[in-house]
Design a protein around this motif. Structure first.
Motif, PDB file in Angstrom:
ATOM      1  N   MET A   1       6.366   9.975   5.788  1.00 52.75           N
ATOM      2  CA  MET A   1       7.392  10.333   4.811  1.00 52.75           C
ATOM      3  C   MET A   1       6.867  10.105   3.407  1.00 52.75           C
ATOM      4  O   MET A   1       6.046   9.213   3.174  1.00 52.75           O
ATOM      5  N   ARG A   2       7.395  10.886   2.459  1.00 53.88           N
ATOM      6  CA  ARG A   2       7.118  10.657   1.040  1.00 53.88           C
ATOM      7  C   ARG A   2       8.447  10.740   0.297  1.00 53.88           C
ATOM      8  O   ARG A   2       9.266  11.609   0.596  1.00 53.88           O
ATOM      9  N   PHE A   3       8.606   9.887  -0.662  1.00 55.44           N
ATOM     10  CA  PHE A   3       9.906   9.839  -1.326  1.00 55.44           C
ATOM     11  C   PHE A   3       9.704   9.364  -2.755  1.00 55.44           C
ATOM     12  O   PHE A   3       8.933   8.441  -3.022  1.00 55.44           O
ATOM     13  N   ARG A   4      10.431   9.988  -3.670  1.00 58.95           N
ATOM     14  CA  ARG A   4      10.455   9.526  -5.055  1.00 58.95           C
ATOM     15  C   ARG A   4      11.875   9.579  -5.561  1.00 58.95           C
ATOM     16  O   ARG A   4      12.570  10.570  -5.372  1.00 58.95           O
TER      17      ARG A   4
ATOM     18  N   LYS B   1       0.835  -1.199   0.000  1.00 52.65           N
ATOM     19  CA  LYS B   1       0.000   0.000   0.000  1.00 52.65           C
ATOM     20  C   LYS B   1       0.870   1.249   0.000  1.00 52.65           C
ATOM     21  O   LYS B   1       0.447   2.315  -0.436  1.00 52.65           O
ATOM     22  N   PHE B   2       2.094   1.145   0.455  1.00 50.22           N
ATOM     23  CA  PHE B   2       2.899   2.337   0.696  1.00 50.22           C
ATOM     24  C   PHE B   2       3.960   2.586  -0.367  1.00 50.22           C
ATOM     25  O   PHE B   2       4.489   3.686  -0.445  1.00 50.22           O
ATOM     26  N   ASP B   3       4.334   1.627  -1.130  1.00 54.70           N
ATOM     27  CA  ASP B   3       5.380   1.868  -2.124  1.00 54.70           C
ATOM     28  C   ASP B   3       5.096   1.136  -3.425  1.00 54.70           C
ATOM     29  O   ASP B   3       4.362   0.147  -3.457  1.00 54.70           O
ATOM     30  N   ARG B   4       5.704   1.660  -4.472  1.00 61.64           N
ATOM     31  CA  ARG B   4       5.466   1.111  -5.795  1.00 61.64           C
ATOM     32  C   ARG B   4       6.637   1.433  -6.713  1.00 61.64           C
ATOM     33  O   ARG B   4       7.466   2.294  -6.404  1.00 61.64           O
ATOM     34  N   ILE B   5       6.637   0.717  -7.838  1.00 62.51           N
ATOM     35  CA  ILE B   5       7.596   0.998  -8.902  1.00 62.51           C
ATOM     36  C   ILE B   5       6.803   1.452 -10.117  1.00 62.51           C
ATOM     37  O   ILE B   5       5.770   0.856 -10.446  1.00 62.51           O
ATOM     38  N   GLU B   6       7.284   2.510 -10.754  1.00 64.61           N
ATOM     39  CA  GLU B   6       6.639   3.016 -11.960  1.00 64.61           C
ATOM     40  C   GLU B   6       7.636   2.958 -13.109  1.00 64.61           C
ATOM     41  O   GLU B   6       8.835   3.206 -12.903  1.00 64.61           O
TER      42      GLU B   6
ATOM     43  N   VAL C   1       8.552   4.935  -5.599  1.00 63.55           N
ATOM     44  CA  VAL C   1       7.758   5.918  -4.853  1.00 63.55           C
ATOM     45  C   VAL C   1       7.352   5.304  -3.525  1.00 63.55           C
ATOM     46  O   VAL C   1       6.892   4.156  -3.486  1.00 63.55           O
ATOM     47  N   PHE C   2       7.485   6.061  -2.472  1.00 66.17           N
ATOM     48  CA  PHE C   2       7.080   5.617  -1.139  1.00 66.17           C
ATOM     49  C   PHE C   2       6.254   6.720  -0.507  1.00 66.17           C
ATOM     50  O   PHE C   2       6.593   7.897  -0.595  1.00 66.17           O
ATOM     51  N   ASP C   3       5.167   6.321   0.151  1.00 64.47           N
ATOM     52  CA  ASP C   3       4.328   7.317   0.816  1.00 64.47           C
ATOM     53  C   ASP C   3       3.575   6.662   1.969  1.00 64.47           C
ATOM     54  O   ASP C   3       2.748   5.788   1.738  1.00 64.47           O
TER      55      ASP C   3
END
Lengths: 379, 933
Positions: free
Chosen positions: B762-765, B711-716, B747-749
């Motif tokens: 935290m949010r990170f890209r 739910k919190f991170d993904r790859i695009e 991406v992490f959020d």
């Protein structure tokens, strides 16, 4: 630029239509002056239906009906539209003979008095209503009368007088010039259609009381409590007022002594007025059931449930019943067997109670489609 | 106007290399399941369900048709269009639906979606709740179609819509009777004097209290004005623009008078309760009043009493601890033990109706959402760590784990893929799972008996005169016969055995809200129920420290708090009566009509979602116009977007000036993908290009993948191929290219948001990209973007927010980044600072400024809520080839969330110029909109 202007103007002109009704008619003694055509509001016609209904014509009003019925004079029927219009149609050709438009809503069938139609227009954003009288042979208004209140139940023509009750229970009695003869607050909300017998007008209320208005004295002079629940539309037959409450109990009120004669619990919820065919009472229920009740024995003789939703009265003939089901079917049913003789399907809600006039059956459905069927009867 | 619109559309529709600077963080709605949808067609509904839920779907179909028959009579209205009902077997699966784009909170029991007219409902193990939600949503369907009909009949605009309290109150009124949850919130609000009247009910808009006040108010109208008035409030909507005017007309008096009657009625009903009931806090000690506290378990020895509890004290639901050492009178402040909602393993704690368990040796069993389904985490209080994990792919939802006395087994309630809520035992040493019950009755809150040979649990399987109530039952651990423990006209659940006594304490709603009662188990053929508490507001889960002291969660003055109370079992006997022994036998009706029933597999059915067109004209660019439309399948898994727009200035340019984009976005599986083709042509102003204003014709295609790891991170990943023909000065300065862009991002959020922006998490890209011209070699650059935003929580509503971002393009015809303005470098002109390389730093203190400002005028009352403040320091720099100067700003500002539509921002401060050597003389003032970073 000029071309654009001409285009826009012609576009607007095509969209607009004239707002008047001016028709040549002959004097007609057998017209339908108001909803159901008789002061007892009994939707019974003593004809034998010989054949199935034959489609004659339909016309679209681009509007919507309420749960009422056409009224007719000579070769024309009139019907109201909830967006504030009254339409006139030629009963033979189906062509529109005229329309008038007002800002507001016309929730009830117009009344016909001689060559005038009388109808209330309720405001869209406000508590007021204006009653108009419109001469449909001259295309002009005769009077208008404004007051506070909404007219949601049908009016009555009584000689040269017009009787209305507002939703909040205020009576307005006007003469043919639009002058107020009487206005009286009853403090009882009502959605029940007034019915008349001799010199009295009766109607049910949302609190379960029946009120009586004396036309000679021009005042309210009677009230009886018959139920704890709102009362629906009723009819008068042979001096007895038949009406149901919202829980499905049918009451018979004697108008001589203004008392309950009897009541029976039909076990079915109904929004429609019963119909008396000189022998029995017919009731349509919301779950699609039709019941035949013997008023002498106060019992249910027979019933049948159809896969329909009924919220209006049927047209009862000598040998048949005609239902306009809100669930989208026009049914012709044999009175003896209750078998369906003819079923016409629409993919829309039926609204107008079927009415016979000059050999045609008139009914209508969403959105504003008026239909006429040729009816072969023994008259 | 035209070029700005075109720019917006380009950014919105086109693929990777055009959209590098504008991106989205956000959490992910992960499609863990591949639902094999089937369709059950009934007379009025198309019911969509999947996997093994056939039986629940048939029961739901029967409920739906019953609801239709009932509601058509009540509303005097029939619906011709077949209504799609979409059933999910659990709330966890329901949260994966794409029929609504946003995330679905745990408190949402279902919804009616207006665009496609879909009703989406999760089953959660209880047939009665399922029936309630089906009726509730179908009331919305009837109400909405009735209103549309009225608008059509009276030729009115469709903006005449009742307020939310009426819409939801109506749905509750027609779908359920008054229950203990409604009583809980309404009673508490009246007794603690925070219930708004109908005139002010907007102040609780969207809350559960609003739902229940709406329902209760309609019940009040039914009782004192007549039931027919309720539908008149709907049918009369054509009479007035204002719902208030119409309500006053229909009920025949001013709303202020009606409100006064309403409040008097409530006070008369509730105030006399104090004759027989007391406040929780009057007879119990509050041991935690911070945040919302639920479900305690206790580890008690001679040295200390440790109370572990689930709760939400800071915006994240977590496990906490309060402690009282021997000799101390007060418990400590809450200490965080396991933080939830920040990692995929502990994605959500189900705070309601899900108590943890604790063994004699201090192992806590706690169920949380963990990836695709729930899992039980075993946390050692001695080692302060999670030591074991249980999950099973056949079990979707798990709740209320409870240990045996030896601590070698755990019994719990779980919902399987059929939708059944049943009991299971998990043996820790052998890791064996044993199913105890297997039927559609809802079984929950189980506990082992003293000798571990039986399980006592709450269930809705009560039959006979008390059918419909939840009572306690017992079953041996082999799952054979089931016996009544209670058979009462009350809902009794959450049993806990009393040490040393042959009985248990459970909560029951005899008083319309839950109180504690002792159930004597010593006589199998009789039920003896003794009152423990007489609280005016309800209790929730409890734990016994010993046979005279309990810790529990209670609801009082709109708060869920923890309490400690001493009790005695010698109170007045309450009920004693014979107990029937025979097993319950009620059965649920199913939809069996053979005539209309069909069951088929779902095939994609596409319908239009929206269509919008626009024509504009101006003296410079002339007339232009276009349209966008979107269509999707029933589940919104497969979406198509179509854009068409023409920017021609002269007739000859008409054909070549078409801007068209067609994109498909598929969300049906875990990997979401999109692809599309486009053709854009026209003059545009592009800040990212060194030429800035030019004509460009670009056509090509794009492909994108989005794979959520959790739910919190993904790859695009993005690939775009575009043929670009750029003309700065036609015939003089032109550039052709066949551009190929690739990028991949992580991406992490897990940020937590307040009304104007994030305050925790935290949010990170991190993005790597490469763009090259494969035909003419006119373009060739690589891209690195790193954007980190960290929020350090200072208190419940304030935080220190930090942002550090680096944007780096290097190569031939590299695009520029830009900054300046309220969104990044405050005080500087918006988007005025540009460079192929850019860095930004922002440090901001965020805090609440005004909770509420009310302005009362003769015409209207205005309320402004949640105004927040900020103190900030921004700095950054942008360059193409060589770094020149660092700039920044300091200042303060206010933010205001206007009706959740837009955030208004106003900042005041000073610019920092020339490598921090100079402060601006005077101040800057900047007004704009947008969320905090």
């Amino acid at each position: 630029m000029k071309k654009i202007l001409v285009f826009i103007l012609s576009f607007l002109a095509a969209g607009c239509s004239s707002s008047y009704i001016k028709i040549d008619v002959k004097l007609d003694q057998s017209y339908i002056p108001y909803f159901s055509g008789n002061p007892g509001r009994n939707n019974y016609a003593d004809f034998i239906l010989k054949d199935t209904l034959t489609f004659a014509w339909q016309n679209e009003m681009y509007g919507s009906f309420g749960f009422n019925a056409v009224v007719g004079y000579d070769s024309v029927v009139f019907i109201n539209d909830l967006s504030g219009k009254i339409f006139a149609f030629n009963i033979y050709s189906g062509k529109r003979a005229g329309q008038v438009k007002y800002r507001g809503t016309v929730a009830v069938s117009p009344l016909i008095h001689k060559t005038h139609i009388i109808f209330p227009v309720s405001d869209y954003n406000g508590p007021g209503t204006t009653i108009y009288s419109y001469d449909f042979t001259r295309g002009s208004e005769r009077f208008k009368y404004s007051f506070t209140g909404k007219i949601l139940s049908e009016g009555l023509v009584i000689g040269d007088q017009f009787f209305f009750v507002t939703e909040s229970g205020t009576v307005h009695l006007l003469d043919q010039t639009g002058s107020l003869l009487d206005s009286e607050e009853t403090e009882f909300y009502t959605h029940s259609i007034p019915v008349m017998n001799k010199d009295f007008v009766y109607w049910g209320t949302d609190r379960g009381a029946v009120l009586r208005y004396d036309l000679r004295q021009k005042s309210l002079n009677g009230r009886i409590w018959i139920s704890d629940f709102p009362l629906e539309d009723g009819i008068i037959y042979n001096g007895i007022y038949y009406l149901m409450d919202s829980q499905g109990v049918l009451y018979a009120v004697s108008l001589d002594d203004f008392k309950i004669l009897w009541k029976i619990d039909s076990g079915k919820k109904s929004l429609a007025a019963p119909v008396h065919d000189n022998t029995a009472l017919w009731i349509t229920a919301q779950d699609g059931t039709v019941l035949m009740i013997n008023p002498e024995e106060k019992s249910i003789i027979k019933s049948r449930q159809y896969k329909e939703y009924f919220n209006t009265s049927p047209l009862v003939l000598a040998n048949a019943l005609i239902f306009a089901a809100h669930s989208g079917n026009l049914l012709v049913v044999d009175k003896e067997s209750l078998d369906i003789l003819q079923e016409i399907q629409f993919d829309a809600r039926m609204k107008l109670i079927p009415v016979l006039f000059k050999g045609y059956l008139f009914t209508g459905y969403d959105s504003g489609i008026l239909q006429a069927y040729k009816v072969n009867t023994n008259q | 106007m035209k070029t700005r619109l075109l720019l917006f559309l380009l950014l919105f529709i086109a693929g990777g290399e055009l959209s590098a600077q504008f991106y989205f963080f956000g959490r992910n709605k992960v499609q863990y399941e591949n639902f094999d949808w089937k369709v059950l067609k009934t007379e009025h509904f198309d019911i969509y369900y999947y996997s093994d839920m056939d039986e629940i779907a048939q029961i739901g179909a029967a409920y739906a048709e019953d609801a239709y028959s009932y509601l058509k009579t009540e509303f005097n209205h029939v619906i011709f269009r077949r209504t799609p009902l979409i059933f999910y077997n659990t709330h966890i699966h329901f949260q994966q639906t794409n029929t609504t784009p946003g995330f679905i909170p745990e408190g949402v029991g279902g919804f009616f979606e207006f665009i496609k007219g879909r009703v989406v409902i999760p089953y959660n193990g209880s047939l009665e709740r399922f029936r309630h939600v089906i009726y509730h949503e179908l009331v919305h369907v009837f109400m909405t179609t009735r209103l549309m009909r009225i608008a059509n009949d009276y030729k009115l605009n469709t903006e005449r819509f009742p307020p939310l309290w009426f819409v939801e109150g109506l749905a509750e009124f027609y779908s359920t009777t008054w229950d203990s949850r409604g009583e809980m919130v309404l009673r508490d609000a009246v007794l603690n004097d925070y219930l708004p009247g109908i005139e002010d009910i907007y102040s609780i808009s969207g809350t559960f209290l609003m739902y229940k006040e709406g329902q209760a108010f309609l019940g009040f109208i039914d009782k004192f004005y007549g039931r027919e008035k309720i539908l008149m409030l709907l049918n009369n909507i054509w009479m007035f623009d204002s719902f208030k005017d119409m309500l006053e007309y229909t009920l025949g008096k001013p709303l202020s008078d009606i409100d006064r009657e309403w409040k008097s009625y409530l006070k008369k009903m509730y105030y006399p309760l104090y004759d027989n009931y007391v406040n929780i806090s009057d007879k119990s000690a509050i041991i935690n009043k911070v945040g919302f506290s639920f479900s305690p378990v206790v580890k008690h020895n001679e040295k200390s009493t440790q109370v572990f509890f689930t709760g939400n004290l800071d915006g994240y639901s977590s496990l906490y601890l309060i402690e009282k050492k021997e000799g101390e009178k007060q418990y400590s402040s809450p200490k965080l033990v396991i933080q939830g909602e920040r990692s995929p393993e502990l994605e959500a704690f189900h705070l309601f109706d899900n108590a943890p368990g604790i063994s004699a040796d201090g192992i806590i069993a706690l169920s949380t959402k963990s990836g695709a389904s729930d899992a039980i985490h075993f946390y050692s209080t001695d080692e302060s760590s999670i030591v074991a994990l249980f999950s099973d792919e056949s079990l979707v939802s798990i709740s209320s784990p409870s240990f045996s006395s030896k601590g070698d087994k755990v019994v719990f309630s779980a919902i399987d893929k059929k939708g059944y809520s049943d009991l299971f035992i998990y043996e820790l040493s052998s890791e064996k799972l044993i199913r105890i019950t297997n039927d559609y009755y809802e079984d929950r809150t189980p506990v082992f008996s003293d000798d571990d040979q039986e399980i006592i649990f709450a269930s809705d399987r009560t039959a006979g005169a008390n059918k419909g109530y939840i009572n306690l039952f017992r079953i041996d651990s082999n799952g054979l016969d089931i016996y009544y423990v209670t058979d009462q006209p009350a809902n009794i659940e959450a049993p806990r055995l009393v040490p040393g006594k042959n009985g248990l304490i459970a909560r029951a709603d005899y008083d319309s809200v839950d109180n504690f009662f002792f159930i004597d188990l010593s006589r199998k053929n009789f039920q003896s129920v003794y009152r423990i508490t007489s609280f005016i507001s309800p209790v929730f889960d409890h734990w016994l420290i010993d046979d005279t002291t309990m810790v529990f969660s209670g609801f009082e003055n709109s708060s869920f708090r923890l309490y400690e109370k001493s009790f005695s079992l010698t109170d007045t006997q309450f009920v004693i009566s014979p107990l029937k022994i025979s097993s319950p036998t009620w059965t649920a009706g199913k939809y069996t009509s053979e005539i209309a029933r069909q069951e088929i597999y779902y095939e994609n059915e596409y319908t239009l979602d929206y269509a919008q067109s626009q024509i504009s004209t101006d003296p410079v660019y002339g007339t232009s116009g276009g349209a966008v439309l979107s269509l999707s399948d029933l589940f919104s898994n497969d979406n198509y977007f179509f854009l068409i727009y023409n920017t021609a200035q002269v007739q000859d340019d008409f054909l070549k000036s078409f801007n068209i984009a067609l994109t498909r976005l598929n969300l049906s599986e875990r990997t979401n993908y999109s692809y599309g083709i486009f053709h854009f042509s026209g003059r545009r102003y592009d800040l990212r290009d060194t030429d800035e204003f030019f004509y460009e014709r670009s056509f090509g295609g794009s492909l994108a993948f989005y794979y959520p790891l959790s739910k919190f991170d993904r790859i695009e990943a993005n690939i775009t191929i575009a043929n670009s023909d750029k003309q700065v000065i036609t015939g003089v300065v032109e550039r052709k290219a066949l551009l190929h862009s690739n990028s991949v991002s992580y991406v992490f959020d897990n940020s937590l948001w307040m009304p104007s922006g994030p305050v925790d998490g935290m949010r990170f890209r991190f993005l790597l990209g490469y763009t090259t011209d494969v035909k003419y070699s006119n373009v060739n650059y690589y891209t690195v973007i790193t954007d980190l935003r960290y929020y350090y929580r200072l208190s419940l509503r304030s935080a220190l927010a930090f942002r550090g971002s680096l944007f780096f393009n290097d190569g031939k015809e590299a695009r520029r980044y830009f900054m300046g303005g309220s969104w990044d470098l405050r005080g500087w002109p918006r988007w005025a600072i540009r460079g192929e390389k850019m860095w930004i730093q922002s440090t901001e203190l965020r805090f609440p400024l005004f909770d509420q400002i009310r302005v009362t005028t003769p015409i209207a009352d205005l309320g402004f809520f949640g105004i927040r403040g900020a103190l900030f320091w921004d700095s950054g720099g942008a360059w193409d080839k060589s770094y020149e100067t660092s700039i920044g700003s300091i200042g303060g500002g206010i933010r205001f969330n206007l009706f959740n539509v837009i955030i208004l921002r106003y900042d005041v401060g000073k610019k920092i110029e020339q490598n921090y050597t100079k402060l601006q003389t005077g101040l800057f003032y900047q007004f704009f909109f947008g969320f905090d970073f």
